[in-house]
Design a protein around this motif. Structure first.
Motif, PDB file in Angstrom:
ATOM      1  N   ASP A 102       0.851  -1.189   0.000  1.00 19.32           N
ATOM      2  CA  ASP A 102       0.000   0.000   0.000  1.00 19.32           C
ATOM      3  C   ASP A 102       0.880   1.228   0.000  1.00 19.32           C
ATOM      4  O   ASP A 102       1.767   1.357   0.857  1.00 19.32           O
ATOM      5  CB  ASP A 102      -0.888   0.050   1.252  1.00 19.32           C
ATOM      6  N   GLU A 103       0.635   2.117  -0.950  1.00 18.04           N
ATOM      7  CA  GLU A 103       1.351   3.387  -0.980  1.00 18.04           C
ATOM      8  C   GLU A 103       0.437   4.453  -0.371  1.00 18.04           C
ATOM      9  O   GLU A 103      -0.644   4.720  -0.889  1.00 18.04           O
ATOM     10  CB  GLU A 103       1.725   3.759  -2.408  1.00 18.04           C
ATOM     11  N   VAL A 104       0.887   5.028   0.733  1.00 18.78           N
ATOM     12  CA  VAL A 104       0.093   5.988   1.489  1.00 18.78           C
ATOM     13  C   VAL A 104       0.556   7.405   1.149  1.00 18.78           C
ATOM     14  O   VAL A 104       1.753   7.695   1.225  1.00 18.78           O
ATOM     15  CB  VAL A 104       0.248   5.729   3.011  1.00 18.78           C
ATOM     16  N   PRO A 105      -0.365   8.290   0.780  1.00 18.92           N
ATOM     17  CA  PRO A 105       0.024   9.677   0.526  1.00 18.92           C
ATOM     18  C   PRO A 105       0.695  10.288   1.762  1.00 18.92           C
ATOM     19  O   PRO A 105       0.284  10.022   2.898  1.00 18.92           O
ATOM     20  CB  PRO A 105      -1.303  10.385   0.224  1.00 18.92           C
ATOM     21  N   VAL A 106       1.714  11.094   1.534  1.00 17.46           N
ATOM     22  CA  VAL A 106       2.457  11.665   2.669  1.00 17.46           C
ATOM     23  C   VAL A 106       1.577  12.545   3.551  1.00 17.46           C
ATOM     24  O   VAL A 106       1.879  12.733   4.727  1.00 17.46           O
ATOM     25  CB  VAL A 106       3.716  12.436   2.208  1.00 17.46           C
ATOM     26  N   ASP A 107       0.475  13.056   3.024  1.00 17.60           N
ATOM     27  CA  ASP A 107      -0.459  13.824   3.864  1.00 17.60           C
ATOM     28  C   ASP A 107      -1.249  12.919   4.799  1.00 17.60           C
ATOM     29  O   ASP A 107      -1.871  13.395   5.746  1.00 17.60           O
ATOM     30  CB  ASP A 107      -1.441  14.617   2.996  1.00 17.60           C
ATOM     31  N   ASN A 108      -1.242  11.623   4.555  1.00 17.95           N
ATOM     32  CA  ASN A 108      -1.970  10.665   5.387  1.00 17.95           C
ATOM     33  C   ASN A 108      -1.050   9.875   6.308  1.00 17.95           C
ATOM     34  O   ASN A 108      -1.452   8.857   6.864  1.00 17.95           O
ATOM     35  CB  ASN A 108      -2.746   9.683   4.502  1.00 17.95           C
ATOM     36  N   TRP A 109       0.178  10.316   6.461  1.00 19.90           N
ATOM     37  CA  TRP A 109       1.170   9.612   7.276  1.00 19.90           C
ATOM     38  C   TRP A 109       1.676  10.593   8.328  1.00 19.90           C
ATOM     39  O   TRP A 109       1.998  11.727   8.012  1.00 19.90           O
ATOM     40  CB  TRP A 109       2.333   9.167   6.393  1.00 19.90           C
ATOM     41  N   GLY A 110       1.751  10.161   9.564  1.00 12.93           N
ATOM     42  CA  GLY A 110       2.241  11.030  10.626  1.00 12.93           C
ATOM     43  C   GLY A 110       3.392  10.407  11.377  1.00 12.93           C
ATOM     44  O   GLY A 110       3.499   9.192  11.484  1.00 12.93           O
ATOM     45  N   VAL A 111       4.277  11.252  11.877  1.00  9.76           N
ATOM     46  CA  VAL A 111       5.389  10.789  12.696  1.00  9.76           C
ATOM     47  C   VAL A 111       5.716  11.894  13.701  1.00  9.76           C
ATOM     48  O   VAL A 111       5.729  13.081  13.350  1.00  9.76           O
ATOM     49  CB  VAL A 111       6.623  10.410  11.836  1.00  9.76           C
ATOM     50  N   ASN A 112       5.889  11.512  14.943  1.00 12.45           N
ATOM     51  CA  ASN A 112       6.223  12.456  16.009  1.00 12.45           C
ATOM     52  C   ASN A 112       5.220  13.605  16.068  1.00 12.45           C
ATOM     53  O   ASN A 112       5.580  14.756  16.196  1.00 12.45           O
ATOM     54  CB  ASN A 112       7.660  12.973  15.817  1.00 12.45           C
ATOM     55  N   SER A 113       3.952  13.262  15.964  1.00 16.45           N
ATOM     56  CA  SER A 113       2.799  14.166  16.039  1.00 16.45           C
ATOM     57  C   SER A 113       2.710  15.176  14.893  1.00 16.45           C
ATOM     58  O   SER A 113       1.971  16.134  14.961  1.00 16.45           O
ATOM     59  CB  SER A 113       2.741  14.896  17.398  1.00 16.45           C
ATOM     60  N   LYS A 114       3.449  14.946  13.831  1.00 13.15           N
ATOM     61  CA  LYS A 114       3.440  15.846  12.672  1.00 13.15           C
ATOM     62  C   LYS A 114       3.062  15.069  11.415  1.00 13.15           C
ATOM     63  O   LYS A 114       3.343  13.885  11.295  1.00 13.15           O
ATOM     64  CB  LYS A 114       4.835  16.457  12.454  1.00 13.15           C
ATOM     65  N   MET A 115       2.439  15.796  10.471  1.00 19.01           N
ATOM     66  CA  MET A 115       2.197  15.201   9.163  1.00 19.01           C
ATOM     67  C   MET A 115       3.547  15.012   8.489  1.00 19.01           C
ATOM     68  O   MET A 115       4.394  15.903   8.523  1.00 19.01           O
ATOM     69  CB  MET A 115       1.318  16.104   8.297  1.00 19.01           C
ATOM     70  N   TYR A 116       3.735  13.865   7.895  1.00 14.85           N
ATOM     71  CA  TYR A 116       5.001  13.565   7.224  1.00 14.85           C
ATOM     72  C   TYR A 116       5.317  14.618   6.165  1.00 14.85           C
ATOM     73  O   TYR A 116       6.449  15.075   6.043  1.00 14.85           O
ATOM     74  CB  TYR A 116       4.919  12.171   6.594  1.00 14.85           C
ATOM     75  N   SER A 117       4.309  15.032   5.416  1.00 11.13           N
ATOM     76  CA  SER A 117       4.512  16.022   4.354  1.00 11.13           C
ATOM     77  C   SER A 117       4.967  17.368   4.913  1.00 11.13           C
ATOM     78  O   SER A 117       5.735  18.087   4.279  1.00 11.13           O
ATOM     79  CB  SER A 117       3.238  16.204   3.538  1.00 11.13           C
ATOM     80  N   GLU A 118       4.506  17.733   6.097  1.00  7.76           N
ATOM     81  CA  GLU A 118       4.901  19.001   6.716  1.00  7.76           C
ATOM     82  C   GLU A 118       6.249  18.887   7.425  1.00  7.76           C
ATOM     83  O   GLU A 118       7.069  19.790   7.378  1.00  7.76           O
ATOM     84  CB  GLU A 118       3.839  19.456   7.720  1.00  7.76           C
ATOM     85  N   LYS A 119       6.472  17.764   8.086  1.00  5.73           N
ATOM     86  CA  LYS A 119       7.703  17.588   8.850  1.00  5.73           C
ATOM     87  C   LYS A 119       8.943  17.649   7.953  1.00  5.73           C
ATOM     88  O   LYS A 119       9.963  18.177   8.345  1.00  5.73           O
ATOM     89  CB  LYS A 119       7.671  16.251   9.587  1.00  5.73           C
ATOM     90  N   PHE A 120       8.828  17.110   6.767  1.00  5.79           N
ATOM     91  CA  PHE A 120       9.994  17.025   5.900  1.00  5.79           C
ATOM     92  C   PHE A 120       9.963  18.018   4.736  1.00  5.79           C
ATOM     93  O   PHE A 120      10.761  17.921   3.841  1.00  5.79           O
ATOM     94  CB  PHE A 120      10.154  15.593   5.392  1.00  5.79           C
ATOM     95  N   LYS A 121       9.029  18.984   4.806  1.00  2.00           N
ATOM     96  CA  LYS A 121       8.964  20.014   3.783  1.00  2.00           C
ATOM     97  C   LYS A 121      10.171  20.924   3.913  1.00  2.00           C
ATOM     98  O   LYS A 121      10.562  21.294   5.025  1.00  2.00           O
ATOM     99  CB  LYS A 121       7.693  20.831   3.934  1.00  2.00           C
ATOM    100  N   LYS A 122      10.760  21.281   2.795  1.00  2.00           N
ATOM    101  CA  LYS A 122      11.907  22.181   2.827  1.00  2.00           C
ATOM    102  C   LYS A 122      11.453  23.601   3.107  1.00  2.00           C
ATOM    103  O   LYS A 122      10.444  24.053   2.588  1.00  2.00           O
ATOM    104  CB  LYS A 122      12.663  22.115   1.506  1.00  2.00           C
ATOM    105  N   SER A 123      12.194  24.284   3.936  1.00  2.00           N
ATOM    106  CA  SER A 123      11.825  25.659   4.320  1.00  2.00           C
ATOM    107  C   SER A 123      12.173  26.643   3.216  1.00  2.00           C
ATOM    108  O   SER A 123      13.089  26.525   2.507  1.00  2.00           O
ATOM    109  CB  SER A 123      12.570  26.067   5.579  1.00  2.00           C
TER     110      SER A 123
END
Length: 66
Positions: free
Chosen positions: A45-66
């Motif tokens: 199953d490929e899960v969209p990064v907006d539907n994955w969380g780690v350390n209370s953050k959305m994966y897409s937001e946590k690893f977004k480049k500033s």
């Protein structure tokens, strides 16, 4: 009948990588548990990064480049 479910984020996992995962997991089930590869099912199953969380953050937001 073993059923193995692999979940990954949808970040460019190639067809070849998926093939290797399926072959590797099937081989492991045969080696460790003596399961029949003909009845061993693997689903990726490929899960969209907006539907994955780690350390209370959305994966897409946590690893977004500033």
């Amino acid at each position: 009948m073993p059923y193995i479910n692999i979940k990954v984020t949808d970040e460019n996992v190639t067809r070849d990588q998926k093939k290797k995962l399926i072959e590797g997991v099937t081989d492991l089930m045969v080696e460790v548990l003596q399961k029949n590869p003909a009845t061993t099912h693997v689903v990726i199953d490929e899960v969209p990064v907006d539907n994955w969380g780690v350390n209370s953050k959305m994966y897409s937001e946590k690893f977004k480049k500033s």
